[in-house]
Structures are given as structure tokens and as C-alpha cells.
Scaffold this active site. Structure first.
Site, PDB file in Angstrom:
ATOM      1  CB  SER A 112     -15.329 -53.477  19.684  1.00 40.52           C
ATOM      2  OG  SER A 112     -16.465 -52.639  19.830  1.00 40.52           O
ATOM      3  CE  LYS A 139     -23.011 -44.309  15.863  1.00 35.53           C
ATOM      4  NZ  LYS A 139     -21.608 -43.819  16.001  1.00 35.53           N
ATOM      5  CE1 TYR A 165     -25.808 -48.995  17.796  1.00 40.13           C
ATOM      6  CE2 TYR A 165     -27.134 -47.205  16.928  1.00 40.13           C
ATOM      7  CZ  TYR A 165     -25.917 -47.705  17.325  1.00 40.13           C
ATOM      8  OH  TYR A 165     -24.788 -46.909  17.247  1.00 40.13           O
ATOM      9  CE1 TYR A 168     -24.554 -51.262  12.262  1.00 38.59           C
ATOM     10  CE2 TYR A 168     -26.132 -50.545  13.927  1.00 38.59           C
ATOM     11  CZ  TYR A 168     -25.622 -51.534  13.104  1.00 38.59           C
ATOM     12  OH  TYR A 168     -26.164 -52.783  13.107  1.00 38.59           O
ATOM     13  CB  SER A 217     -13.272 -43.432  17.171  1.00 39.09           C
ATOM     14  OG  SER A 217     -13.667 -44.774  17.388  1.00 39.09           O
TER      15      SER A 217
END
Length: 303
Positions: A230, A198, A190, A180, A128
Site C-alpha cells: 500500500s 505491534k 521493519y 503484523y 488502522s
């Protein structure tokens, strides 16, 4: 009754420094299923995280459905930019946030786990980890240094984790990383090479599934998760807009929650998914399936 049972399994979740992101949700879901949990945490964030834990500031989010409290067997310092301690520059090793942590490299963490629990102590490893120092810049304006740092921490570190930890996995071991949609579709804003990272992470998932599956008998999968507001995602700068857009346009117009990913991760780590490897599982309320935005009540198929 068919259920997810991870009793007796040990998981390492790398990339947890608070209770707000996917990593924490996955750790909690794995614990709900019976696994014991170790964490790998970025050294500059480790003191704050440990203080929050010790002062009980996270008690509410750490309460399991049984009423028991989520506990961590170990919390290891981990800077996934470095495979070995020698790879870290001297000025970083002497930094006060790193100096007292010992070997914070990927190999150093692996050695600590081996010392604490033996030669084959792991069943589940969760990657993660992501960092794009120039994530707010369009790709065309991203520097080589920023691009390579994004790919290094967000994608290559997963290769390094598999290399170091797969030999330490017990039979049926499972690796999982978090991707993602920007790895395959354009998500304006992004940037900084994170979309490339990714894409690399997903490609590596397939290759690692083959290589580590044949060599070590472990499974390697990824979850492509929907956007979540988050603390880590706030670095993107437009995360709230992304969340709102997906909710408005996904097949399931419900609030997307971190635990949606946690539950999917528990499934992928369990024996119920023993035949699943090399897969990128979408957990995003179905947004990945859409080819056109929902324009409003008059749109075909809208209600």
C-alpha cells in the site's frame, strides 16, 4: 442461510486516507455487509482525500458488488498522537493543515461523533493507525523519541480509542486493530520501534478484551495481516521484497489482497464472532505457520 449481516450497524474506521490500504478494504467490506461507515483521517491528508472523493477519482474502488457506491456518513479529522487538543503543541494547532479542522484529537473526534449521532451511536471501531518516523532504522539505531512516537501512534492510540469510544458502543460492540508478524518474529528492515509497537498492540488486545469486556460488554480483537504494498507501507522501503518473499514461502502461494483482511474484519465485527475476543487472527495466507523458507522445487513438501 448463514451470512454476515451488519445492517443497522455504524462503524468508525480510523486511519483511512486513500483506497489502497487495509483500512479502506475493511470499510468497504463492512459496507458490503450493510454497515454505515464513518472515517477518522489524519488532518494533513484530509484535503487530498476529500478532493479525490469529490472529483470521482476513487469511484471505481468505491463501487460495491451491488453496483451502489460506498458512501461515508462523516469523515472526521484525527491525529491519534493526541488524546486531547491540549496535548498538541501550539505550533501544530496553528499549522494551516490543522488550524481549520477544529479539535482533531481522539477525544475531540469522540465528542463530534456524540454530537452528530447521540450518546451510543457506534457498533464497530477499527484501529488502522500506524506511524514509525524511523521505521527504516534498525531498532538498535532508533532514537528514544522515534521509538516512543512509534509506540504512541501505533499502539497506545488503540488504548485511547477504547477508553473514549467503548462507553459510546451499543450492545455487542466490537473493536479491531491491525497488527503484523513483526510483533512476535524478527522481520529485518521493519525497524524504528514498529516491531515493539505491534507487540504492545497485541498484548494490549488481550488486556483490553478483559477490561473493556467486563466494564462495557464489548469485544476487542486484532488481525495480524500479511504484507501489502500500500502507499502507507511504502515507507518501510522494502515492502515489495516482503510481499514477494511471503508469496514464495506461504502455505498458500496466492496473491494476498487487502480484501482478505476486509472479509475477516467483517466476520469479527459480526454476530458470528460474538464469542471471539482477545484474539489475534492471522490473515496472511498461512505464512505465520512457517518455520523454514521454501528453497525451491526440490524442497520437501514442495510441488
Amino acid at each position: 442461510m448463514l451470512s454476515i449481516d451488519l445492517t443497522g450497524k455504524r462503524a468508525l474506521v480510523a486511519g483511512v486516507a486513500d483506497d489502497a490500504g487495509f483500512g479502506f478494504a475493511i470499510a468497504k467490506a463492512l459496507a458490503e455487509a450493510g454497515a454505515t461507515i464513518c472515517l477518522g483521517t489524519w488532518p494533513p491528508a484530509l484535503n487530498i482525500f476529500q478532493n479525490l472523493l469529490e472529483r470521482g477519482k476513487l469511484d471505481a474502488s468505491m463501487t460495491l458488488t451491488s453496483g451502489k457506491k460506498l458512501e461515508f456518513e462523516r469523515i472526521y479529522p484525527l491525529d491519534a498522537a493526541f488524546d486531547t487538543l491540549d496535548d498538541a503543541p501550539a505550533e501544530l494547532r496553528e499549522n494551516k493543515r490543522y488550524k481549520e479542522r477544529g479539535d482533531f484529537s481522539i477525544r475531540g473526534m469522540a465528542e463530534r461523533i456524540r454530537q452528530d449521532f447521540g450518546e451510543k451511536p457506534l457498533d464497530i471501531v477499527v484501529h488502522s493507525l500506524a506511524n514509525g518516523p524511523e521505521v527504516k532504522k534498525p531498532l538498535v539505531e532508533t532514537s528514544r523519541k522515534g521509538y516512543l512516537e512509534a509506540v504512541s501512534v501505533s499502539a497506545y492510540s488503540n488504548v485511547a480509542l477504547v477508553r473514549e469510544l467503548a462507553p459510546m458502543m451499543r450492545p455487542g460492540g466490537s473493536f479491531l486493530s491491525l497488527s503484523y508478524l513483526a510483533g512476535e518474529r524478527v522481520i529485518p528492515g521493519y525497524g524504528g520501534g514498529m516491531s515493539s509497537a505491534k507487540a504492545a498492540l497485541e498484548s494490549d488486545t488481550r488486556t483490553l478484551a478483559y477490561e473493556a469486556g467486563r466494564r462495557y460488554g464489548v469485544r476487542v480483537n486484532a488481525i495480524s495481516a500479511g504484507p501489502l504494498a500500500s502507499r502507507a507501507a511504502s515507507a518501510i522501503g522494502l515492502i515489495e521484497r516482503m510481499v514477494e518473499y511471503v508469496k514464495a514461502n506461504a502455505p498458500l502461494p496466492r496473491d494476498f489482497e487487502a480484501m482478505d483482511v476486509g472479509h475477516a474484519a467483517a466476520f469479527l465485527a459480526s454476530r458470528l464472532a460474538s464469542g471471539v475476543t482477545g484474539t489475534v487472527l492471522y490473515v496472511d495466507n498461512g505464512f505465520h505457520a512457517m518455520g523454514m523458507a521454501v528453497e525451491g522445487p526440490g524442497t520437501v513438501g514442495a510441488s
